[in-house]
Scaffold this motif. Structure first.
Motif, PDB file in Angstrom:
ATOM      1  N   PHE A  37       0.863  -1.171   0.000  1.00  0.00           N
ATOM      2  CA  PHE A  37       0.000   0.000   0.000  1.00  0.00           C
ATOM      3  C   PHE A  37       0.909   1.232   0.000  1.00  0.00           C
ATOM      4  CE2 PHE A  37      -4.393  -1.295   1.093  1.00  0.00           C
ATOM      5  CZ  PHE A  37      -4.199  -2.620   1.431  1.00  0.00           C
ATOM      6  N   GLN A  39       0.621   5.668   1.034  1.00  0.00           N
ATOM      7  CA  GLN A  39      -0.192   6.784   1.503  1.00  0.00           C
ATOM      8  C   GLN A  39       0.588   8.068   1.351  1.00  0.00           C
ATOM      9  OE1 GLN A  39      -1.774   6.485   5.525  1.00  0.00           O
ATOM     10  NE2 GLN A  39      -3.413   7.887   4.984  1.00  0.00           N
ATOM     11  N   LYS A  43      -3.771  12.187   1.617  1.00  0.00           N
ATOM     12  CA  LYS A  43      -4.542  11.289   0.751  1.00  0.00           C
ATOM     13  C   LYS A  43      -4.821   9.974   1.457  1.00  0.00           C
ATOM     14  CE  LYS A  43      -3.018  13.152  -3.677  1.00  0.00           C
ATOM     15  NZ  LYS A  43      -2.488  12.820  -5.025  1.00  0.00           N
ATOM     16  N   ALA A  44      -5.801   9.270   0.943  1.00  0.00           N
ATOM     17  CA  ALA A  44      -6.151   7.977   1.509  1.00  0.00           C
ATOM     18  C   ALA A  44      -5.087   6.940   1.166  1.00  0.00           C
ATOM     19  CB  ALA A  44      -7.503   7.532   0.965  1.00  0.00           C
ATOM     20  N   ARG A  45      -4.992   5.959   2.026  1.00  0.00           N
ATOM     21  CA  ARG A  45      -4.073   4.863   1.761  1.00  0.00           C
ATOM     22  C   ARG A  45      -4.629   4.038   0.609  1.00  0.00           C
ATOM     23  NH1 ARG A  45      -1.733   1.844   6.979  1.00  0.00           N
ATOM     24  NH2 ARG A  45      -1.327   4.042   7.430  1.00  0.00           N
ATOM     25  N   GLU A  46      -3.774   3.688  -0.342  1.00  0.00           N
ATOM     26  CA  GLU A  46      -4.240   2.938  -1.497  1.00  0.00           C
ATOM     27  C   GLU A  46      -3.404   1.687  -1.728  1.00  0.00           C
ATOM     28  OE1 GLU A  46      -1.944   5.696  -4.850  1.00  0.00           O
ATOM     29  OE2 GLU A  46      -3.728   4.572  -5.409  1.00  0.00           O
ATOM     30  N   LEU A  47      -4.065   0.672  -2.235  1.00  0.00           N
ATOM     31  CA  LEU A  47      -3.397  -0.575  -2.563  1.00  0.00           C
ATOM     32  C   LEU A  47      -2.668  -0.417  -3.892  1.00  0.00           C
ATOM     33  CD1 LEU A  47      -2.940  -3.566  -1.831  1.00  0.00           C
ATOM     34  CD2 LEU A  47      -5.056  -4.077  -3.065  1.00  0.00           C
ATOM     35  N   ALA A  61      -2.460  -1.752  -9.272  1.00  0.00           N
ATOM     36  CA  ALA A  61      -3.276  -0.553  -9.457  1.00  0.00           C
ATOM     37  C   ALA A  61      -3.092  -0.010 -10.871  1.00  0.00           C
ATOM     38  CB  ALA A  61      -2.883   0.515  -8.432  1.00  0.00           C
ATOM     39  N   SER A  63      -2.942   2.880 -11.963  1.00  0.00           N
ATOM     40  CA  SER A  63      -2.038   4.023 -12.046  1.00  0.00           C
ATOM     41  C   SER A  63      -0.561   3.626 -12.132  1.00  0.00           C
ATOM     42  CB  SER A  63      -2.241   4.935 -10.837  1.00  0.00           C
ATOM     43  OG  SER A  63      -1.978   4.234  -9.639  1.00  0.00           O
ATOM     44  N   GLU A  90       3.814  10.441  -6.550  1.00  0.00           N
ATOM     45  CA  GLU A  90       3.929   9.114  -5.962  1.00  0.00           C
ATOM     46  C   GLU A  90       4.807   9.099  -4.719  1.00  0.00           C
ATOM     47  OE1 GLU A  90       4.877   7.278  -9.884  1.00  0.00           O
ATOM     48  OE2 GLU A  90       3.120   6.041  -9.433  1.00  0.00           O
ATOM     49  N   SER A 105     -13.411  -1.596   0.510  1.00  0.00           N
ATOM     50  CA  SER A 105     -13.517  -0.154   0.337  1.00  0.00           C
ATOM     51  C   SER A 105     -12.530   0.591   1.221  1.00  0.00           C
ATOM     52  CB  SER A 105     -14.944   0.307   0.650  1.00  0.00           C
ATOM     53  OG  SER A 105     -15.287  -0.060   1.984  1.00  0.00           O
ATOM     54  N   PRO A 107      -8.602   0.303   3.258  1.00  0.00           N
ATOM     55  CA  PRO A 107      -7.345  -0.454   3.220  1.00  0.00           C
ATOM     56  C   PRO A 107      -7.279  -1.439   4.377  1.00  0.00           C
ATOM     57  CG  PRO A 107      -6.953   1.779   3.972  1.00  0.00           C
ATOM     58  CD  PRO A 107      -8.367   1.730   3.522  1.00  0.00           C
TER      59      PRO A 107
END
Length: 122
Positions: A37, A39, A43-47, A61, A63, A90, A105, A107
């Protein structure tokens, strides 16, 4: 309970590459899905990516597709992520996880490392 420790974070120029790794202790992770993940500030933590115990990548992901590659070495109990063509956006703390939830929905993972900072300069 597995203990995860990340390493390899640091400063890289935009467009550059960095490899971040994670070593697990406490038990073998050879049968565990492992993931990364990230973060960024505010911003929100993203996988970012997930790899199965057998080594097949199960999630990347959108992106980062084509630029980031997750891999593992079960003999060394490690998992890594190679990041190429890094953009300034990033810059983030990158977290190693065991058994990440891909479709949730929020992390989620069974276990988290403390994270390693990746800074991307212009």
């Amino acid at each position: 309970q597995v203990h995860l420790v990340e390493s390899g974070g640091g400063l890289v120029q935009a467009g550059g590459s960095l490899r971040v790794s994670c070593v697990a202790s406490g038990r073998t992770i050879s049968r565990s899905s492992m993931g990364w993940f990230r973060q960024a500030p505010g911003k929100a933590r993203e996988l970012v990516a997930v790899v199965r115990g057998g080594g097949a990548t199960t999630y990347t992901a959108q992106s980062v597709k084509g630029r980031f590659t997750i891999s593992r070495d079960n003999a060394k109990n490690t998992v890594s992520i190679q990041m190429n063509s890094l953009g300034r956006e990033e810059a983030a703390v990158y977290y190693c996880t065991a058994e990440p939830v891909v479709s949730g929905s929020l992390p989620e993972a069974d276990c988290w490392g403390r994270g390693t900072q990746v800074t991307v300069s212009s």
